[in-house]
Design a protein around this motif. Sequence first.
Motif, PDB file in Angstrom:
ATOM      1  N   THR A 173       0.830  -1.202   0.000  1.00 18.47           N
ATOM      2  CA  THR A 173       0.000   0.000   0.000  1.00 18.47           C
ATOM      3  C   THR A 173       0.867   1.256   0.000  1.00 18.47           C
ATOM      4  O   THR A 173       2.079   1.213   0.240  1.00 18.47           O
ATOM      5  CB  THR A 173      -0.899   0.056   1.253  1.00 18.47           C
ATOM      6  OG1 THR A 173      -0.073   0.252   2.409  1.00 18.47           O
ATOM      7  CG2 THR A 173      -1.715  -1.210   1.405  1.00 18.47           C
TER       8      THR A 173
ATOM      9  N   GLU B 112      -9.357  -1.454   7.982  1.00 15.24           N
ATOM     10  CA  GLU B 112      -8.950  -0.068   8.238  1.00 15.24           C
ATOM     11  C   GLU B 112      -8.175   0.522   7.070  1.00 15.24           C
ATOM     12  O   GLU B 112      -8.085   1.750   6.934  1.00 15.24           O
ATOM     13  CB  GLU B 112      -8.092   0.004   9.509  1.00 15.24           C
ATOM     14  CG  GLU B 112      -8.864  -0.245  10.795  1.00 15.24           C
ATOM     15  CD  GLU B 112      -9.014  -1.724  11.116  1.00 15.24           C
ATOM     16  OE1 GLU B 112      -9.534  -2.039  12.201  1.00 15.24           O
ATOM     17  OE2 GLU B 112      -8.624  -2.570  10.272  1.00 15.24           O
TER      18      GLU B 112
ATOM     19  N   ALA C  49      -8.958  -0.041   3.843  1.00 13.90           N
ATOM     20  CA  ALA C  49      -9.784  -0.195   2.641  1.00 13.90           C
ATOM     21  C   ALA C  49      -9.650   0.978   1.682  1.00 13.90           C
ATOM     22  O   ALA C  49      -9.715   0.802   0.463  1.00 13.90           O
ATOM     23  CB  ALA C  49     -11.245  -0.383   3.032  1.00 13.90           C
ATOM     24  N   ALA C  50      -9.461   2.184   2.207  1.00 16.03           N
ATOM     25  CA  ALA C  50      -9.384   3.364   1.351  1.00 16.03           C
ATOM     26  C   ALA C  50      -7.959   3.725   0.945  1.00 16.03           C
ATOM     27  O   ALA C  50      -7.752   4.702   0.222  1.00 16.03           O
ATOM     28  CB  ALA C  50     -10.026   4.557   2.057  1.00 16.03           C
ATOM     29  N   VAL C  51      -6.992   2.944   1.395  1.00 13.09           N
ATOM     30  CA  VAL C  51      -5.589   3.255   1.101  1.00 13.09           C
ATOM     31  C   VAL C  51      -5.218   2.662  -0.258  1.00 13.09           C
ATOM     32  O   VAL C  51      -5.392   1.463  -0.475  1.00 13.09           O
ATOM     33  CB  VAL C  51      -4.660   2.702   2.192  1.00 13.09           C
ATOM     34  CG1 VAL C  51      -3.197   3.010   1.861  1.00 13.09           C
ATOM     35  CG2 VAL C  51      -5.038   3.292   3.543  1.00 13.09           C
ATOM     36  N   PRO C  52      -4.700   3.464  -1.192  1.00 18.90           N
ATOM     37  CA  PRO C  52      -4.373   2.937  -2.526  1.00 18.90           C
ATOM     38  C   PRO C  52      -3.238   1.907  -2.479  1.00 18.90           C
ATOM     39  O   PRO C  52      -2.372   1.944  -1.593  1.00 18.90           O
ATOM     40  CB  PRO C  52      -3.937   4.190  -3.303  1.00 18.90           C
ATOM     41  CG  PRO C  52      -4.470   5.346  -2.534  1.00 18.90           C
ATOM     42  CD  PRO C  52      -4.497   4.915  -1.100  1.00 18.90           C
TER      43      PRO C  52
ATOM     44  N   ARG D 219      -7.778  -5.971   2.150  1.00 16.47           N
ATOM     45  CA  ARG D 219      -8.830  -5.169   2.777  1.00 16.47           C
ATOM     46  C   ARG D 219      -9.764  -6.022   3.615  1.00 16.47           C
ATOM     47  O   ARG D 219     -10.346  -5.547   4.593  1.00 16.47           O
ATOM     48  CB  ARG D 219      -9.592  -4.414   1.689  1.00 16.47           C
ATOM     49  CG  ARG D 219      -8.725  -3.343   1.015  1.00 16.47           C
ATOM     50  CD  ARG D 219      -9.248  -2.929  -0.328  1.00 16.47           C
ATOM     51  NE  ARG D 219      -8.318  -1.997  -0.985  1.00 16.47           N
ATOM     52  CZ  ARG D 219      -8.184  -1.862  -2.295  1.00 16.47           C
ATOM     53  NH1 ARG D 219      -8.941  -2.609  -3.122  1.00 16.47           N
ATOM     54  NH2 ARG D 219      -7.317  -1.011  -2.805  1.00 16.47           N
TER      55      ARG D 219
ATOM     56  N   ARG E 219      -3.655   4.927   9.908  1.00 12.60           N
ATOM     57  CA  ARG E 219      -4.660   3.877   9.718  1.00 12.60           C
ATOM     58  C   ARG E 219      -4.108   2.513  10.146  1.00 12.60           C
ATOM     59  O   ARG E 219      -4.827   1.683  10.699  1.00 12.60           O
ATOM     60  CB  ARG E 219      -5.098   3.830   8.256  1.00 12.60           C
ATOM     61  CG  ARG E 219      -5.922   5.048   7.823  1.00 12.60           C
ATOM     62  CD  ARG E 219      -6.264   4.957   6.337  1.00 12.60           C
ATOM     63  NE  ARG E 219      -7.013   6.120   5.892  1.00 12.60           N
ATOM     64  CZ  ARG E 219      -8.336   6.189   5.842  1.00 12.60           C
ATOM     65  NH1 ARG E 219      -9.052   5.153   6.231  1.00 12.60           N
ATOM     66  NH2 ARG E 219      -8.932   7.281   5.421  1.00 12.60           N
TER      67      ARG E 219
END
Length: 465
Positions: free
Chosen positions: A262, A337, A339-342, A332, A268
């Motif tokens: 990531t 936590e 999930a939104a991290v590219p 994910r 996060r």
Amino acid sequence: MNTRPWWIAQALAQEGQAPAPALEQDTRAGLCIVGGGFTGLWTAILAKQARPELDVVVLEADVCGAGASGRNGGCVLTWSTKFFTLLRLFGEAEAVRLVRASEQAILDIEAFCQRHAIACEFRRHGTLYTASAPAQVGASDAVMAALQSRRISSWSKLAVGEVQRRAGSRLHLEGWYSPLAATVQPGLLVRGLRRVALQLGVRLHEGTAMLAIEPGSPPVVRTARGRVTADKVVIAINAWMAGSFPEFERSIAIVSSDMVITEPAPERLAASGLDGGVSVLDSRIFVHYYRSTADGRLMFGKGGNTFAYGGRMLPAFDAPSAYREDLAQRLRHFVPELAAVPIAASWNGASDRSVTGLPFFGRLQGRPDVFYGFGYSGNGVGPSRMGGEILSSLALGLDNAWTRSPLVRGPLGKFPPEPIRFIGSILVRNAIRRKEAAEDAGRRGNPLDRRLAGFAAAAGKADKA
């Protein structure tokens, strides 16, 4: 460099140095090592430390660390959870010795990095072996009991809540913890070994592939623009052995291990609870494994995806992972936590899986002056230090526990010939996928899938009863 796997690309960018010059003429050496990864460099360093006057030449087809050493998951693990395999193959005394030696290798690597100022993010924060589905619960109990009964266990079973806290995931249903494990940025480690080898006086030629080893004595390693005549030769090219020497075509199965990493998200990651540099591995055959990095990323990987036919190295092994999206979803799922991290990058590499799940060493075609070692089966960062001990001891003609070890008897089993091996690998892989998908859903896999999955039992990181 931007197309290289994440770890080695990062290490090369930080280093900013040109490759060592390619071999352009014939030369003579006391020891010629083919392969500039962990095994080859540890062999060169240990041989040079033992005999500083020895002229050592290392030949590397690409740059040091371009193979498995610069693209693995960076989990520095022992052989303790393979105790039943060690016991079956080598007997009680040697099995106990090898467990202890594999644990000492962790400490030796750490001390070496400290002594030589190798800033490779080495963090000895331990490892967790877990169950991430009900069917995996209790899978490690027998091997842990066997270690404890012999007083060689570094493992302790944690309460479920503590496992979930340290692993940063509520998916884990049980877990065993050992402090004798570490995580590392493997690209930085292998490039650090390269630096130390050069400082010791090792001669290095990158961009220099071995074309052949000529018959006769002394052995001669032939390359495109020169030859190395040496008193002793060590071949340390791992997954490339099957394609280079027909005698090893059935000794290993070449299969990818695929990874994603990531973008940095330390806050996060901290919210998930993932504990420092601990590595987390579950108890399925093709394990999920993950760990955080020093700059707050999460690396997540899974083995057993792409299989090669006939020991051939595939272009897919040197490209971004074809399983990127699947791995991202699994990451994910384990750590919501993030999930939104590219996803910053994906990659994969060829793993040299042996029949036993352990590496093996020996003399090429029975020759007294050419040695080899490979077959780490996805656990090479720590054991490659032991590989260096074995190969340097053989090359120096020593009589010690390493040269007397049954590990130097060559491969201890063969896979079926092609096309049976390839077809069988795909059938077994797909059966494992169906079986484990059923288990993740709380169901029992069908009997045929369970039977087929049994053929790949050695692929797991821990022995089952």
